[in-house]
Every structure is written in structure tokens, then in C-alpha cells.
Write an enzyme that holds these catalytic residues in place. Structure first.
Site, mmCIF file in Angstrom:
data_model
loop_
_atom_site.group_PDB
_atom_site.id
_atom_site.type_symbol
_atom_site.label_atom_id
_atom_site.label_comp_id
_atom_site.label_asym_id
_atom_site.label_seq_id
_atom_site.Cartn_x
_atom_site.Cartn_y
_atom_site.Cartn_z
ATOM 1 N N THR A 1 0.781 -1.266 0.077
ATOM 2 C CA THR A 1 -0.045 0.090 0.124
ATOM 3 C C THR A 1 0.823 1.062 0.198
ATOM 4 O OG1 THR A 1 -1.537 -1.328 1.283
ATOM 5 C CG2 THR A 1 -1.936 1.207 1.137
ATOM 6 N N LYS B 1 -7.524 1.260 -2.257
ATOM 7 C CA LYS B 1 -7.085 0.942 -1.224
ATOM 8 C C LYS B 1 -7.317 1.883 -0.243
ATOM 9 C CE LYS B 1 -4.849 -1.376 2.271
ATOM 10 N NZ LYS B 1 -5.252 -2.641 2.793
ATOM 11 N N LYS C 1 0.424 5.212 8.481
ATOM 12 C CA LYS C 1 1.097 5.197 7.053
ATOM 13 C C LYS C 1 -0.388 5.410 6.135
ATOM 14 C CE LYS C 1 2.154 1.590 4.899
ATOM 15 N NZ LYS C 1 1.560 1.156 3.638
HETATM 16 P P1 NAP Z 1 5.961 -6.613 7.102
HETATM 17 O O1 NAP Z 1 5.721 -7.756 7.775
HETATM 18 O O2 NAP Z 1 6.845 -5.468 8.154
HETATM 19 O O3 NAP Z 1 7.217 -6.585 5.968
HETATM 20 C C1 NAP Z 1 7.504 -5.683 5.211
HETATM 21 C C2 NAP Z 1 8.653 -6.590 4.046
HETATM 22 O O4 NAP Z 1 9.078 -5.281 3.382
HETATM 23 C C3 NAP Z 1 9.747 -7.101 4.657
HETATM 24 O O5 NAP Z 1 9.776 -8.162 4.103
HETATM 25 C C4 NAP Z 1 10.930 -5.771 4.755
HETATM 26 O O6 NAP Z 1 12.256 -6.407 4.699
HETATM 27 C C5 NAP Z 1 10.602 -5.369 3.334
HETATM 28 N N1 NAP Z 1 11.020 -4.129 3.344
HETATM 29 C C6 NAP Z 1 10.588 -3.055 3.798
HETATM 30 N N2 NAP Z 1 11.369 -2.076 3.273
HETATM 31 C C7 NAP Z 1 12.315 -2.320 2.507
HETATM 32 C C8 NAP Z 1 13.456 -1.578 1.631
HETATM 33 N N3 NAP Z 1 13.618 -0.232 1.792
HETATM 34 N N4 NAP Z 1 13.977 -2.488 0.806
HETATM 35 C C9 NAP Z 1 13.640 -3.790 0.986
HETATM 36 N N5 NAP Z 1 12.775 -4.538 1.649
HETATM 37 C C10 NAP Z 1 12.200 -3.867 2.294
HETATM 38 O O7 NAP Z 1 4.599 -5.686 6.623
HETATM 39 P P2 NAP Z 1 3.522 -6.378 6.208
HETATM 40 O O8 NAP Z 1 2.347 -6.438 7.189
HETATM 41 O O9 NAP Z 1 3.879 -7.690 5.294
HETATM 42 O O10 NAP Z 1 2.822 -5.288 4.893
HETATM 43 C C11 NAP Z 1 3.575 -5.220 3.636
HETATM 44 C C12 NAP Z 1 2.555 -4.207 2.880
HETATM 45 O O11 NAP Z 1 1.140 -4.758 2.803
HETATM 46 C C13 NAP Z 1 2.441 -2.726 3.737
HETATM 47 O O12 NAP Z 1 2.489 -1.864 2.614
HETATM 48 C C14 NAP Z 1 0.995 -2.715 4.314
HETATM 49 O O13 NAP Z 1 0.606 -1.639 4.376
HETATM 50 C C15 NAP Z 1 0.203 -3.674 3.309
HETATM 51 N N6 NAP Z 1 -0.748 -4.491 3.968
HETATM 52 C C16 NAP Z 1 -0.604 -5.149 5.111
HETATM 53 C C17 NAP Z 1 -1.877 -5.801 5.763
HETATM 54 C C18 NAP Z 1 -1.634 -6.653 7.111
HETATM 55 O O14 NAP Z 1 -2.608 -7.091 7.788
HETATM 56 N N7 NAP Z 1 -0.349 -6.894 7.641
HETATM 57 C C19 NAP Z 1 -2.915 -5.869 5.139
HETATM 58 C C20 NAP Z 1 -3.227 -5.135 3.926
HETATM 59 C C21 NAP Z 1 -2.151 -4.705 3.336
HETATM 60 P P3 NAP Z 1 12.828 -7.205 6.104
HETATM 61 O O15 NAP Z 1 12.004 -8.570 6.302
HETATM 62 O O16 NAP Z 1 14.148 -7.131 5.933
HETATM 63 O O17 NAP Z 1 12.303 -6.095 7.318
#
Ligand code: NAP
Length: 303
Positions: free
Chosen positions: A104, A179, A247
Site C-alpha cells: 500500500t 485501497k 502510514k
Molecule cells: P512487514 O511484515 O513489515 O513486511 C515488510 C517487508 O518489506 C519485509 O520483508 C521487509 O524486509 C521489506 N522491506 C521494507 N522496506 C524495505 C526496503 N526499503 N528494501 C527492501 N525491503 C524492504 O509488513 P506486511 O504486514 O507484510 O505489509 C506489507 C505491505 O502490505 C504494506 O504496505 C502494508 O501496508 C500492506 N498490507 C498489510 C496488511 C496486514 O494485515 N499486515 C494488510 C493489507 C496490506 P525485512 O524483512 O528485511 O524487514
């Protein structure tokens, strides 16, 4: 579900193996897509390798090994880094490559990434999701897609491996805009649920009985049914973290500000989530919004 022949024809790359990315990779593998992964840190990679994925050394190498490369990272600068930065997807961009960003992020940044990829012949889709980690694990995500219709059609089998309701919203950026509509409703609904919980507590109601009654009528919602009981149990473990919700509300407020559109409810909820952050709750689940109202009302919700 794609048939195995279709799946084997499309090589999928996946960058960003966090809470959402890991189960999405598992579902792609279950649908017989060959998947090449890259992540910034090791734990996500190890889990995906043991599920049958292959590893590449950089986002560029993932793109070189794939027809479709998916990103699922945190925020706009993170997508810019893995797509446009050194060793990024752009360095391997070519005619036929599709970058699908499922994070997102800002609709404006999405359009910029799409323009840069198009200059080297590659296509892009923005395809953010709703449904949380549960939807990612079960393969039931709602996927909102922006970009060209023929590219969307080509990528449909890949989306079908990860989600159930898959909609093409319009041109680049419209998936992200959709979204943000979703996040406005989710956040304002959570404020209503939080106010309901502190009010019920003050009135001396049995919170379980109140939730049963209200959840069975016109005021029912996903937030009330799923997060109301967690507030009553003081279970603030994250499904979706406060800092990620912040965010998304920031992205909605920034996009609205560009068109001088007031979003007063979104702005208020953003400020109340900031109270939770000031109390040290940025990594808690969004149901911790109730703690901001508890502070103001000088009471504690207890089931
Ligand atoms: P998360 O668990 O914090 O995972 C984020 C991932 O992105 C990790 O693998 C992280 O790597 C990687 N990352 C972040 N910054 C980076 C960078 N600058 N360079 C390379 N890799 C990077 O987050 P998530 O919950 O999976 O969410 C991911 C996305 O989906 C977000 O945009 C969020 O808003 C969206 N989303 C989440 C949910 C939910 O329920 N969680 C629902 C809908 C949408 P590392 O492992 O090394 O930290």
C-alpha cells in the site's frame, strides 16, 4: 485456480517476505508457479526456500529470472528503492516484464514507477490488498488493481492464486486510491467501535452481551465483530499494526490535500492513533485505538 500448464508458463518473482509476503509466496507455490524470491533479511527467505521457492541475489536478479515480479514491501520509498534504486527491478526492465506492486503506497509514486518502467518497455500494475494476514494465509485477499486492462488479464491467474475478489479499478494509481478508500472506512469504523466500547463500559454494560446484540444488527461490521472482543479482552497483539494504519491514513490525507479535499473524520482518527503512538503503542494492533479514548475518559474497558 490456474491450470498447471498455465502456471508453469509464468515465472513469478517475489520481493518483500514479511507478514503478508510469506503466505502469498506459499499460495503461489501451491498453484504451481515457479517462484524466485529476494528479501532484505534472511528469515523470510529461509521460510520460502523450505516451501520450494528459489533465491536470487537482488531485486534486479529476481526480475531477470521472472516474467512477473511482485513487490510487497512497506511504504512508497521502499518500493522506489527496490524498483528504481541500484540493483533494482528497472535495471532488468524489458518488453514483456510486468512489475506488480501489492504494497500500500502513494498513488502518485505508483504512477511515477509505472512511467519509468514503461520507458524501458516493461509494464506495471498497482495491486494493493485487503483481508489482512488471515486473507494472505487463506488465499482470500481482496485485490484492487490499477493499470492497463490487457496486462491485468495476463496476470489474472497469478492474482487468483492469492485472492478471491479481484477487481480492475482503472488506470495506474487507481488500485492504490481504492485501497485508501478501504482504509478510510476501516479506520473510521474502528473509531466508532472504540467509542462504543468506552461508552458501554461507562454505562456498566456486559461487554460480551452488548457486542452480541450490536453485532447482530445494522451496526455490525468487521471491526466490531473481530476487534471489539479483543478490546474487551485487552488483547492488543497486532494483526495490522497501528504504525501501518498511520502510514495509510497519511497517504489518504496527502492525496486528498493535493486536490484540496477535506477529510475531517480521517484527520481526527489519524490524530487519535497518534495518541496511541505517543503512549508507545505503534507496534500494537489497530484495536489499541480504544486506549486513546480510555485516556480521555479516564477509564479502562474490561470484559
Ligand atoms: P512487514 O511484515 O513489515 O513486511 C515488510 C517487508 O518489506 C519485509 O520483508 C521487509 O524486509 C521489506 N522491506 C521494507 N522496506 C524495505 C526496503 N526499503 N528494501 C527492501 N525491503 C524492504 O509488513 P506486511 O504486514 O507484510 O505489509 C506489507 C505491505 O502490505 C504494506 O504496505 C502494508 O501496508 C500492506 N498490507 C498489510 C496488511 C496486514 O494485515 N499486515 C494488510 C493489507 C496490506 P525485512 O524483512 O528485511 O524487514
Amino acid at each position: 485456480m490456474p491450470n498447471p500448464i498455465e502456471a508453469a508458463e509464468l515465472r513469478v518473482g517475489f520481493i518483500g517476505l514479511g507478514i503478508m509476503g510469506r503466505p502469498m509466496v506459499r499460495n503461489l507455490l501451491k498453484a504451481d508457479f515457479p517462484v524466485t524470491v529476494w528479501n532484505r533479511s534472511r528469515p523470510g527467505i529461509e521460510e520460502c526456500l523450505s516451501a520450494g521457492a528459489s533465491e536470487a541475489g537482488s531485486p534486479r536478479e529476481v526480475a531477470e529470472a521472472s516474467d512477473i515480479v511482485i513487490t510487497m514491501v512497506t511504504d512508497s520509498p521502499d518500493v522506489e528503492q527496490v524498483a528504481l534504486g541500484p540493483g533494482g527491478i528497472l535495471e532488468a526492465a524489458r518488453t514483456g516484464l510486468v512489475h506488480i506492486d501489492m504494497s500500500t503506497i502513494s498513488p502518485e509514486v505508483t504512477r511515477e514507477v509505472a512511467r519509468k518502467l514503461a520507458s524501458k518497455g516493461a509494464a506495471m500494475l498497482d495491486a494493493p490488498v485487503s483481508g489482512g494476514d488471515k486473507g494472505a494465509i487463506e488465499g482470500t485477499l481482496s485485490i484492487m488493481v490499477g493499470g492497463e486492462a490487457d496486462v491485468f488479464q495476463r496476470c489474472l491467474p497469478v492474482f487468483q492464486a492469492m485472492g478471491k475478489r479481484i477487481t480492475h479499478q482503472g488506470p495506474h494509481g487507481s488500485g492504490q486510491a481504492c485501497k485508501l478508500c478501504n482504509q478510510i472506512v476501516v479506520a473510521l469504523n474502528l473509531l466508532a467501535v472504540s467509542e462504543c466500547m468506552v461508552f458501554a463500559q461507562k454505562q456498566g454494560l456486559n461487554l460480551g452481551k452488548m457486542l452480541e446484540a450490536v453485532g447482530g444488527g445494522a451496526a455490525s461490521s468487521w471491526g466490531l465483530v473481530n476487534l471489539g472482543p479483543r478490546m474487551a479482552q485487552r488483547d492488543f497483539a497486532p494483526g495490522f499494526m497501528v504504525k501501518l494504519q498511520q502510514k495509510d491514513l497519511r497517504l489518504a490525507l496527502e492525496a486528498a490535500a493535493q486536490g484540496t479535499l477535506p477529510l475531517p473524520g480521517t484527520a481526527l482518527t489519524h490524530q487519535l492513533f497518534r495518541v496511541v503512538e505517543a503512549l508507545g503503542g505503534g507496534d500494537l494492533g489497530t484495536q489499541a485505538l480504544v486506549t486513546a479514548l480510555e485516556q480521555m475518559g479516564q477509564l479502562e474497558v474490561k470484559g
